[in-house]
Design an enzyme around this catalytic site. Structure first.
Site, mmCIF file in Angstrom:
data_model
loop_
_atom_site.group_PDB
_atom_site.id
_atom_site.type_symbol
_atom_site.label_atom_id
_atom_site.label_comp_id
_atom_site.label_asym_id
_atom_site.label_seq_id
_atom_site.Cartn_x
_atom_site.Cartn_y
_atom_site.Cartn_z
ATOM 1 N N HIS A 37 18.513 -14.340 -3.703
ATOM 2 C CA HIS A 37 17.787 -13.003 -3.357
ATOM 3 C C HIS A 37 19.035 -12.116 -3.197
ATOM 4 C CE1 HIS A 37 13.691 -14.089 -2.794
ATOM 5 N NE2 HIS A 37 13.930 -15.200 -2.536
ATOM 6 N N LYS A 51 12.644 0.609 4.349
ATOM 7 C CA LYS A 51 13.275 -0.730 4.121
ATOM 8 C C LYS A 51 14.532 -0.778 5.032
ATOM 9 C CE LYS A 51 13.959 0.974 -0.221
ATOM 10 N NZ LYS A 51 13.599 0.163 -1.133
ATOM 11 N N ARG A 52 15.126 -2.170 4.919
ATOM 12 C CA ARG A 52 16.051 -2.310 5.655
ATOM 13 C C ARG A 52 17.220 -1.310 5.441
ATOM 14 N NH1 ARG A 52 19.992 -6.091 4.335
ATOM 15 N NH2 ARG A 52 18.949 -6.500 2.707
ATOM 16 N N LYS A 80 21.194 0.261 -0.174
ATOM 17 C CA LYS A 80 20.060 1.091 -0.505
ATOM 18 C C LYS A 80 20.251 2.377 -0.217
ATOM 19 C CE LYS A 80 17.610 -3.191 1.530
ATOM 20 N NZ LYS A 80 16.890 -3.553 0.295
ATOM 21 N N THR A 98 10.748 -5.257 -3.216
ATOM 22 C CA THR A 98 9.336 -5.446 -3.378
ATOM 23 C C THR A 98 8.732 -4.179 -2.628
ATOM 24 O OG1 THR A 98 9.188 -6.823 -1.032
ATOM 25 C CG2 THR A 98 9.347 -8.146 -3.127
ATOM 26 N N LYS A 147 4.708 -2.396 -3.973
ATOM 27 C CA LYS A 147 3.290 -1.917 -3.107
ATOM 28 C C LYS A 147 3.304 -0.650 -3.441
ATOM 29 C CE LYS A 147 5.367 -5.351 0.001
ATOM 30 N NZ LYS A 147 6.329 -5.601 1.032
#
Length: 836
Positions: free
Chosen positions: A375, A566-567, A572, A674, A678
């Site tokens: 991952h 998100k984290r 990111k 993910t 969504k």
């Protein structure tokens, strides 16, 4: 003493009961009985939590009927099974999901209302089961839902953390972590199964001996044992009678306390072993910045692997005795990332030391029943355990790992004779001043399949991270693009949109999301677009209410809702989002607001407690947001908030009300994502780089329905070594002005230099995230977003197309791919419960 008559009564006579009714009247009758008799409540003690518990127990009873049917069917058919090993399962709330998948009579809500109770208020009483950090754990939850819906015999194994992912508070803009004791009121969805407890070994020493037949054996002795107690949680399929199992392990001491110590007056010493044992499953993922944290995390990983494997072997022996010849044909283990990799040497140990198999036979079985999902592309995120610590905690496993490595390196030497550097690179044991075990390498060596979770990610695994292994075993490597379940992420969280879709194309899409393609022509239907837009507007009102409640800031639903949740991590690039917000603020202050698109920016997520830069980024979001939100010049034009304590139940509101989904990671760093899926399913448009599953999202939706910017993964690599952000900043007036505002204390007038580390990272020539390099492309893409949003008819067409083309990102499709290529399970149809 048990009455002899009761003891001798056949079990079938006790368990054979009439099936429970699924009508509203039957459910409400059971609900009232639980509330009044089981929980002992009355009209003077109508605590909302007891109302929730009563309704949950009523529904759990109905799940249990189907659960037992499922287990009996699997046993009778002796079907092949897969066991999904994961340190994280971010299940979220269970009540609404159970009602949906059980097809509970909709009139149940009306009957509750007659009692003065609102179903939504009852559902809100449930604590999120926060047994995960983010995407990895939520993916595991979606996968279990899909396996049950597809009627595949898959069982999840995880840990029952007493405290889940911390509850995040924001004080003075800083993240503060509070314990999330999600079990403080109990969990009505779990059933404890102490009869299946197993003993897990730690520490001790290993003695070797030779049996009379000349076979060498090992005896792991003088160990400090811990008991693993299973708690089972039902995982219902969508209206098909199948209820699979998630088994979560709780650690306890083998004895409550040392009685001799207690009698001697040493109470603390007497309970020390009990406390130490319970620490293993006390907290989700301890901070591993210290040696104690690393040790506890390794204990968690081995505890999960050993308890789960012992459980599977126990069930095998109950059905087949000590004959393991068919074991590999009937069982399979999927490792969700590197965390459960201790399962490889532990399965070898159990087969050899406990069940008498030879090394060759045990290794043949192990390498046929294990598969590994990677991952992450970040090398620092792959587990590496020091040999010294590993050997102290798990001495027998260390011996086995050394033997696995020796035999593996013999293969490497045979393939590439004399290539010492390759042998060093590929060794499971990393040599150096201190030796380390590379757990990901062990997973690759032992697994029959190694997959990434998006096409780009899988390609980069083969090209970079595991390139040597790919050259040795190209047939092992494959891609399985992630997906999410439509049951939770559309039907449950966005019922109005789901209802419109069902009225338009039928309800088959709920279990076959490919059918959403039939929506595409309706993008040209003005009446359909108007209804679609009205639903989105109502969802935005609901999201605005959440923001006002949790942040005290008012979002106007007519504005563009621009969301990144998100984290919090540098790759990111929440930082890039903040720089754009500062740019918009600067434009407003300069009066550059002609043809302006009002925008409300929401950022949310948790930073790991020891990740200082991520926590400083949270502070920056809050500081910039405070300036923007309090400036009258920004009124009606721009808002920015940081939503605290981002969680599954919050995302259920957020994804339905979002217009623009921010997926802006540095290309080549995000494995899949993910959240992007969504948002797409719920009609949000994506602004993003060619990273992770963004590439496939853009391919499905079409380039015209995706806002692309940024360097590609190849360009990112080419930029390294000659990256000069100072030159980029100097050459870009907008970025120069943004950096000037950051550096001149516009957002930290009373906290000088607090953002110095962030500013330094942007200017750094070794910035791995290339924030400055992608700024101009990002700002230009955001301008295209603003133009598109002002044309609401165009935006709605694009929204409909995104939903219509999201079918590929169903976890049902992902699981079908896993099953076709790796697991090879047969679908097992469970006999439905007969309701009299």
């Amino acid at each position: 003493m048990m009455n002899a008559n009761v003891q001798s009564k056949p079990v079938s006579d006790i368990t054979d009961l009439p099936a429970l009714g699924m009508d509203a009247g039957s459910i409400i009758e059971d609900f009232r009985r639980y509330f009044s008799h089981t929980l002992g409540r009355d009209q003077l003690s109508q605590s909302a939590y007891y109302v929730y518990t009563s309704l949950s127990l009523s529904l759990r009873d109905r799940l249990v009927e189907r659960w037992k049917n499922t287990k009996h069917t699997y046993s009778e058919t002796d079907c092949k099974r897969t066991f999904y090993l994961s340190l994280e399962f971010l299940m979220g709330r269970a009540l609404g999901n159970a009602m949906l998948n059980l097809q509970v009579d909709p009139s149940t809500a009306d009957e509750l209302k007659k009692l003065g109770l609102e179903l939504e208020d009852i559902i809100d009483q449930e604590h999120d089961a926060g047994l995960g950090n983010g995407g990895l754990g939520r993916l595991a939850a979606c996968f279990l839902d899909s396996c049950a819906t597809l009627q595949l015999p898959v069982k999840g194994y995880g840990l029952r953390y007493e405290y889940g992912l911390f509850r995040q508070k924001i004080e003075n803009g800083f993240q503060l972590e509070e314990p999330d004791h999600w079990l403080r009121n109990g969990n009505p969805w779990e059933i404890e199964r102490p009869e299946f407890s197993v003993r897990v070994k730690f520490c001790g020493s290993v003695a070797h001996y030779t049996e009379s037949n000349g076979i060498r054996r090992a005896n792991w002795k003088n160990t400090k044992d811990v008991m693993a107690v299973p708690f089972d949680v039902p995982v219902p399929g969508y209206r098909n009678g199948t209820v699979n199992t998630l088994r979560l392990w709780k650690s306890t001491a083998t004895e409550e306390f040392d009685l001799s110590e207690f009698n001697a007056g040493s109470y603390a010493e007497a309970v020390a072993a009990k406390n130490a044992a319970e620490h293993i499953t006390m907290v989700l993922y301890p901070n591993d910045a210290s040696e104690n944290g690393k040790e506890l995390r390794l204990r968690q990983q081995y505890f999960l692997a050993s308890a789960s494997l012992q459980d599977v072997l126990r069930q095998w022996i109950e059905r087949h005795g000590s004959d393991f010849n068919q074991f590999a044909d009937k069982n399979f283990f999927q490792l969700n990332d590197t965390h459960p990799t201790c399962a490889v040497p532990e399965l070898m140990r159990l087969l050899m030391d406990e069940h008498g198999l030879s090394w060759d036979k045990a290794w043949d079985i192990t390498t046929r029943v294990v598969a590994y999902t990677n991952h992450t592309l970040l090398p620092e995120a792959l587990e590496r355990w020091s040999v010294s610590m590993f050997g102290r905690l798990l001495p027998r496993l260390l011996e086995i790992i050394y033997e696995i490595n020796e035999q593996f390196l013999n293969q490497v030497k045979a393939r590439w004779p004399g290539d010492i550097d390759r042998i060093r690179r590929m060794s499971i044991i990393e040599e150096g001043h201190e030796r380390y075990i590379r757990m990901a390498y062990m997973a690759v060596v032992a697994s029959v399949s190694v997959n990434g979770v998006a096409e780009l990610h899988s390609h980069l695994l083969q090209k970079h991270l595991f390139h040597d292994f790919y050259e040795l075993w190209p047939e092992k490597f494959n891609n399985k693009t992630n997906g999410v379940t439509a049951r939770r992420w559309m039907v449950s969280c966005n019922p109005s949109l789901s209802s419109l879709i069902t009225r338009t194309i039928g309800r088959g899409w709920i279990t076959d999301m490919g059918q959403l393609q039939a929506l595409a022509p309706y993008a040209e239907d003005a009446a359909f677009r108007a209804e679609w837009r009205g639903i989105k507007q109502a969802n935005k009102v609901r999201l605005a209410q959440l923001v006002e409640r949790d942040c005290g800031v008012v979002f106007h639903p007519d504005a563009l809702f621009d969301v990144q949740v998100k984290r919090i991590h540098e790759y990111k690039r929440q930082l890039l989002n903040i720089l754009h917000a500062i740019h918009l603020y600067d434009r407003i202050k300069r009066g550059d607001t002609q043809d302006w698109t009002p925008r409300c920016i929401l950022i949310g997520g948790k930073a790991a407690p020891g990740y200082l830069m991520a926590k400083r980024i949270i502070k920056l979001v809050n500081a910039v947001g405070q300036v923007i939100n309090e400036d009258p010049a920004c009124s009606g034009l721009l808002k920015l908030v940081f939503l605290p304590n981002y969680r599954v139940s919050a995302m259920e509101v957020i994804c339905a009300g979002t217009d623009l989904s921010e997926q802006i990671s540095t290309a080549g760093k995000e494995a899949s994502g993910t959240g992007n899926m969504k948002f797409m399913m719920n009609g949000a448009l994506t602004i993003g780089t060619l990273d992770g599953a963004n590439i496939e999202i853009r391919e499905e939706a079409g380039a015209e329905n995706f806002f692309l910017f940024g360097l590609t993964a190849e360009q990112v690599e080419d930029t390294r070594g000659h990256y000069n952000p100072g030159e980029i900043i100097a050459a870009d007036e907008d970025l120069r002005r943004v950096m000037s505002l950051l550096q001149n204390g516009c957002f930290n007038a009373f906290e000088p230099d607090i953002f110095g580390s962030i500013i330094q990272s942007i200017y750094s020539q070794s910035d791995p995230w290339l924030t400055a390099a992608d700024f101009r492309g990002y700002v230009n893409a955001q301008q295209q977003v603003a133009i598109a949003y002002r044309d609401q008819e165009r935006w709605t067409r694009m929204s409909i197309i995104n939903t219509a083309t999201s079918g590929k990102f169903s976890s049902d499709r992902t699981i079908l791919d896993y099953n076709r290529d790796i697991w090879h399970l047969a679908q097992v149809v469970v006999k439905p419960v007969s309701i009299l």
